[in-house]
Design a protein around this motif. Sequence first.
Motif, short mmCIF file in Angstrom:
data_model
loop_
_atom_site.label_atom_id
_atom_site.label_comp_id
_atom_site.label_asym_id
_atom_site.label_seq_id
_atom_site.Cartn_x
_atom_site.Cartn_y
_atom_site.Cartn_z
N LEU A 53 0.82 -1.20 0.00
CA LEU A 53 0.00 0.00 0.00
C LEU A 53 0.87 1.26 0.00
CD1 LEU A 53 -2.82 1.27 0.22
CD2 LEU A 53 -2.63 1.06 2.70
N GLU A 54 1.97 1.18 0.71
CA GLU A 54 2.88 2.35 0.76
C GLU A 54 3.46 2.67 -0.61
OE1 GLU A 54 7.07 3.58 2.94
OE2 GLU A 54 6.05 1.71 3.46
N GLU A 55 3.90 1.61 -1.33
CA GLU A 55 4.47 1.83 -2.67
C GLU A 55 3.42 2.36 -3.64
OE1 GLU A 55 7.81 -1.73 -2.39
OE2 GLU A 55 6.07 -1.94 -3.69
N LEU A 56 2.20 1.84 -3.55
CA LEU A 56 1.15 2.34 -4.45
C LEU A 56 0.83 3.81 -4.17
CD1 LEU A 56 -1.29 -0.72 -4.35
CD2 LEU A 56 0.17 -0.02 -6.25
N GLN A 57 0.82 4.18 -2.90
CA GLN A 57 0.57 5.59 -2.57
C GLN A 57 1.70 6.49 -3.07
OE1 GLN A 57 -0.02 5.52 1.64
NE2 GLN A 57 -2.20 4.95 1.50
N ILE A 58 2.94 6.01 -2.96
CA ILE A 58 4.07 6.80 -3.44
C ILE A 58 4.01 6.97 -4.94
CG2 ILE A 58 6.58 6.77 -3.70
CD1 ILE A 58 6.69 5.44 -0.93
N GLU A 59 3.69 5.87 -5.70
CA GLU A 59 3.57 5.97 -7.15
C GLU A 59 2.45 6.93 -7.54
OE1 GLU A 59 3.06 2.17 -8.82
OE2 GLU A 59 5.11 1.47 -8.41
N MET A 65 2.49 14.50 -9.13
CA MET A 65 3.50 15.57 -9.21
C MET A 65 3.99 15.75 -10.63
SD MET A 65 5.66 14.86 -5.71
CE MET A 65 6.79 16.20 -6.09
N GLU A 66 4.17 14.63 -11.40
CA GLU A 66 4.61 14.75 -12.79
C GLU A 66 3.57 15.46 -13.65
OE1 GLU A 66 5.46 10.87 -14.10
OE2 GLU A 66 7.31 10.64 -12.90
N GLU A 67 2.30 15.17 -13.41
CA GLU A 67 1.25 15.82 -14.19
C GLU A 67 1.22 17.32 -13.91
OE1 GLU A 67 -2.34 13.89 -13.25
OE2 GLU A 67 -1.89 12.03 -14.37
N ARG A 68 1.45 17.69 -12.66
CA ARG A 68 1.40 19.12 -12.32
C ARG A 68 2.69 19.85 -12.73
NH1 ARG A 68 -1.70 19.55 -6.50
NH2 ARG A 68 -3.58 18.42 -7.15
N PRO A 71 4.92 21.35 -18.59
CA PRO A 71 4.84 22.75 -19.04
C PRO A 71 3.42 23.12 -19.47
CG PRO A 71 5.95 21.39 -20.67
CD PRO A 71 5.79 20.55 -19.45
N GLY A 72 3.05 24.35 -19.09
CA GLY A 72 1.71 24.85 -19.44
C GLY A 72 0.77 24.77 -18.26
N ASN A 73 1.17 24.05 -17.20
CA ASN A 73 0.30 23.95 -16.03
C ASN A 73 0.59 25.01 -15.01
OD1 ASN A 73 -0.93 21.73 -17.11
ND2 ASN A 73 0.40 20.26 -16.07
N GLY A 74 1.75 25.73 -15.16
CA GLY A 74 2.10 26.78 -14.20
C GLY A 74 2.93 26.22 -13.07
N ASN A 75 3.65 27.13 -12.37
CA ASN A 75 4.50 26.73 -11.26
C ASN A 75 4.14 27.44 -9.98
OD1 ASN A 75 6.07 25.07 -12.91
ND2 ASN A 75 7.31 26.81 -13.60
N GLY A 76 2.88 27.80 -9.83
CA GLY A 76 2.43 28.55 -8.66
C GLY A 76 2.16 27.63 -7.49
N ALA A 77 1.47 28.25 -6.54
CA ALA A 77 1.15 27.48 -5.33
C ALA A 77 0.11 26.44 -5.60
CB ALA A 77 0.67 28.44 -4.23
N ASP A 78 -0.69 26.65 -6.69
CA ASP A 78 -1.74 25.68 -7.01
C ASP A 78 -1.17 24.39 -7.55
OD1 ASP A 78 -3.54 27.54 -6.20
OD2 ASP A 78 -3.93 28.31 -8.24
N ASP A 79 0.13 24.45 -8.09
CA ASP A 79 0.73 23.25 -8.68
C ASP A 79 1.30 22.31 -7.63
OD1 ASP A 79 0.06 24.25 -11.07
OD2 ASP A 79 2.03 25.17 -11.47
#
Length: 335
Positions: A53-59, A65-68, A71-79
């Motif tokens: 379960l720990e490994e699945l949560q980490i993945e 994090m990769e999706e956020r 490029p084009g998604n922004g680097n603000g606090a919302d990301d």
Amino acid sequence: MAELVPAKYYLPGEDETHYYHSQKEKMEARKKYKEMAKESKMKRLDPDQIKTLEELQIEEEQKRMEERSQPGNGNGADDAPAAPAGMKTDAKEGPGFEALRERLQKRIQELRAKRKAEQQSKTKQSALQWKKERSKQTLERVKNAARNEEKGNARHEKKRKQAEDECGEGQEEGKTTRTEFQFSKVNLPEPEWEKRKRNKKNKHSKEELLEKAVAVKEDLEKAKDTEEGKAKAKKVALDAAYLRATGQKVLDDPKLLRKSIKREQKEKLKSAQAWSERNRRVEEAKQAKQQKRTSNLKTRRDTKIEHKIAKREKKLTRRPGFEGEIKGFVNAAKQ
């Protein structure tokens, strides 16, 4: 009306495949589907591919994090990735990957301690170990039993062969072996029915006992003044006392024996009278029943004869060609 319907609904497109497929294409598609299903099943059952379960949560957190971070998604606090539920984020450091992992581990440890996972794991391990040891002991016991049985069979077969060899040698030499048996005598308790049978055979009638008692009493009366008579009287009294102490009846009093004989004679006489009275009543009932049967048979026979006579007379009073019965002659003299 045809102009109102778009052309894509009634004209085939460039990438559109026909509905019809050859048998070869169907077989290839089916084979490909089977291979894909087999591969997915192998991956699903592969122990190296199984994750905690720990490994699945980490993945899952890495994918998020990769999706956020694309490029084009922004680097603000919302990301920034959102912290899991029930976890507080540090405003200064930010919920980084390492911080999330540490908090996740801490949360998992708290939950495990709360439901006593380590204790359950130890109990489970001890139970599995005990079960394994018990299975091993059972297997060893079965093996030992089979081994002992084989040894016993081999020993029995060996003894049988030795006996056959000895028998064969004895026959060859012309010697006959003789086995002698000795039976010991066993004293068993006498059955109750045997005791009753023996006592019944040895039982004397009261007349015989009366004669014996009278003879003993006369002998004691004759020799009561002598030492021998006194010793004999003492011996008779001791024997009678011993028999009474053992629970047996002692019939040695002539007066009581005479009264008992007289009472039995009266009972026999009374029983004989009752038996004769019963026979008399039975005979009377038998005679009454026979007389009643004879009377009934006679009445039945007489009734039958009378019926036949009446039937014959009625038949004679009829004339063919005339109606009714003859009540008299026409030219009969008038009275």
